[in-house]
Enzyme design. Structure first.
Site, PDB file in Angstrom:
ATOM      1  N   GLU A 227       0.625  -1.212  -0.221  1.00  0.00           N
ATOM      2  CA  GLU A 227       0.023  -0.085   0.151  1.00  0.00           C
ATOM      3  C   GLU A 227       0.764   1.213  -0.100  1.00  0.00           C
ATOM      4  OE1 GLU A 227      -2.907  -0.078   3.152  1.00  0.00           O
ATOM      5  OE2 GLU A 227      -2.705  -2.344   3.066  1.00  0.00           O
ATOM      6  N   LYS A 229       2.343   4.794   1.366  1.00  0.00           N
ATOM      7  CA  LYS A 229       2.402   4.995   2.901  1.00  0.00           C
ATOM      8  C   LYS A 229       1.830   6.658   2.756  1.00  0.00           C
ATOM      9  CE  LYS A 229       5.515   5.739   6.685  1.00  0.00           C
ATOM     10  NZ  LYS A 229       4.679   7.074   7.173  1.00  0.00           N
TER      11      LYS A 229
END
Length: 534
Positions: A227, A229
């Site tokens: 994912e 940040k």
């Protein structure tokens, strides 16, 4: 008080984690419940609200010591810590340790808030003269709300759990949020697991460890969830008991500050807890500076809500239908989270799903990482797909693979004493860059140097002080440090017209004269580059 003072001194004198753990566990095992609660309160980084202003405290201390104000100021400048200065000045070497419990001392300090000035001066002078130096020092730290202990909240929690023979994870969960340091706390912590926790209570956060080597050393990319940040406020959104609560990672209850997110939470079914990020989002994610406009607004107005709309970008599901799901593998929690957001949120609402990043191999992912700043993010979070949601920073569970920091060479212009074991050293630095022929402060930094370098710099600062302003010294502008920081943004509150985020010293530029340090134009160029990339 004596026991806690001895614990404080012992903790300050060691860096060994095992030794610190043993010291705290012994204290918790021997102290009564009220003192355990207050000891835990201070060891986990909480502080009393300041009882007396530093200026008033200095005046009372000077009077008690029978010295003029200027002499106390000089002593303070030399020692570097007001609490220690007072303890040294009032120590006659004949005082005996106090057997008064820590909890009673806290109560006595709180009572001073309602006392008149004469009574405050009388009581403080009496205490200072009656207490040994170490206990006097600790009392002053509590009095000013400046007590810092060199242990993590997690280590203190671990020590307490061992002392009361309770499950560490359960104790950590019950200590999340707003708890009161009274004798009843221990009864709550000793309660069996089936007693549960209060409805508004968040879970301990899982934290990412920095990735220091090549990502390929983690194994196959397919074994990880990747994912972006995000650069926002980490939080937990709780929907329990027909109520909703929003907690920050710093365990601050944010209810009322982000009404659009709270309204979206009402659409969630009962018994759900989400982990995610609060972000300002318009056509895309906005810089952190936009979110700062919302952070301290207890009740934001309609204009601010329109200009800086906030979303909650969810990336984990900790509880579903009232059941703790943290032990489930990350890939399963993710699947349940996707289904939940699909049914009760989405891109048209303030409750959204943090997208997964797709890449065929580590090389392709590295190429995407190079786009991080242009996307307004800090890099990647790599989550092992088969891992549970753990408490704290457990290596091998979550990794943060951030973009390289921004840097600039800056000149040391001011120095101030540190805290705790560094209170006798000048370790807090104000650094400046050139704006024409003038140096303009742009950052404050207090980390990045080794102990040996800090000691060397302390000696240099004392020999090259130009002026003193209370505890602050201005120094000859000769030392250059490369500072690293995570972001840069305009700021009307700073003379430089900009502010850097999370500055720290990257290296001591002994090879560079001050005249060759960075410039304000250089920083403005970095700001424009960041703006254009986003």
């Amino acid at each position: 008080m004596r026991r806690f003072a001895e614990l404080f001194e012992a903790l300050d004198g060691t860096r060994a984690t095992g030794r610190k753990l043993a010291l705290m566990q012994a204290y918790f095992a021997a102290a009564d419940d009220a003192d355990v609660a207050w000891g835990l309160y201070f060891l986990t980084g909480r502080r009393l609200k300041r009882v007396i202003a530093p200026g008033r405290l200095r005046a009372i201390a000077a009077g008690a010591a029978g010295i003029p104000d200027w002499m106390l100021e000089r002593s303070h400048a030399h020692v570097g810590d007001l609490a220690e200065t007072i303890a040294l000045l009032l120590d006659d070497g004949n005082a005996v340790p106090s057997e008064r419990p820590l909890a009673q001392w806290v109560g006595a300090l709180k009572a001073l808030r309602d006392a008149d000035e004469a009574r405050v001066a009388e009581r403080l002078t009496q205490w200072w003269r009656a207490l040994p130096r170490l206990e006097c020092f600790l009392l002053n730290k509590l009095l000013t709300g400046s007590l810092r202990v060199g242990v993590s909240a997690g280590l203190a929690t671990r020590a307490l759990a061992a002392a009361i023979e309770q499950d560490e994870n359960l104790v950590a969960q019950r200590l999340m949020g707003d708890w009161q340091p009274d004798a009843g706390l221990l009864a709550q912590l000793r309660a069996p697991p089936e007693a549960g926790t209060i409805a508004s209570q968040p879970y301990p956060f899982c934290l990412a460890a920095p990735l220091e080597g090549e990502p390929a050393t983690l194994g196959a990319l397919a074994d990880h969830l990747v994912e972006w940040k995000w650069d926002g406020i980490r939080g937990q959104l709780i929907r329990r008991g027909s109520q909703h609560h929003l907690w920050s990672r710093g365990e601050e209850l944010l209810d009322g500050r982000f009404p659009e997110v709270e309204a979206a939470a009402m659409a969630l079914p009962d018994g759900h807890v989400l982990d995610g990020e609060l972000l300002v989002w318009t056509d895309g994610v906005r810089p952190f500076g936009a979110l700062q406009r919302r952070i301290n607004k207890q009740k934001p107005g309609l204009k601010l809500l329109r200009e800086a709309p906030v979303v909650f970008l969810a990336y984990d599901l900790l509880e579903a239908d009232g059941a703790d799901g943290r032990a489930m593998p990350a890939r399963d929690r993710r699947a349940r989270l996707e289904a939940l957001i699909a049914g009760h949120g989405g891109d048209a609402t303030p409750l959204r799903l943090s997208p997964l990043v797709a890449a065929t191999d580590w090389q392709r992912l590295a190429a995407l990482r190079a786009e991080a700043r242009s996307r307004g993010v800090e890099g990647f979070v790599l989550k092992r797909a088969d891992a549970p949601y753990t408490r704290g920073r457990r290596r091998g569970v979550w990794w943060k693979w951030k973009v390289d920091s921004l840097t600039v060479d800056a000149v040391l212009v001011y120095a101030q004493a540190g805290h705790g074991r560094r209170s006798n050293l000048y370790t807090d630095y104000t650094l400046a860059v050139w704006d024409g022929a003038a140096l303009v402060p742009v950052a404050k930094a207090y980390s990045g140097l080794t102990d040996a370098e800090l000691t060397e710099m302390d000696r240099w600062i004392r020999r090259h002080t130009v002026e003193r302003f209370g505890p602050v010294r201005s120094v000859r502008p000769e030392q250059v440090f490369e500072i690293a920081f995570e972001g840069i943004q305009p700021s009307s509150r700073h003379k430089a017209g900009l502010a850097v985020r999370f500055p720290r010293i990257h290296r001591w530029r002994r090879d560079k004269p001050a005249a060759e340090a960075g410039t304000l134009d250089e920083l403005r160029g970095l700001l424009e580059a960041v703006r254009s990339a986003s």
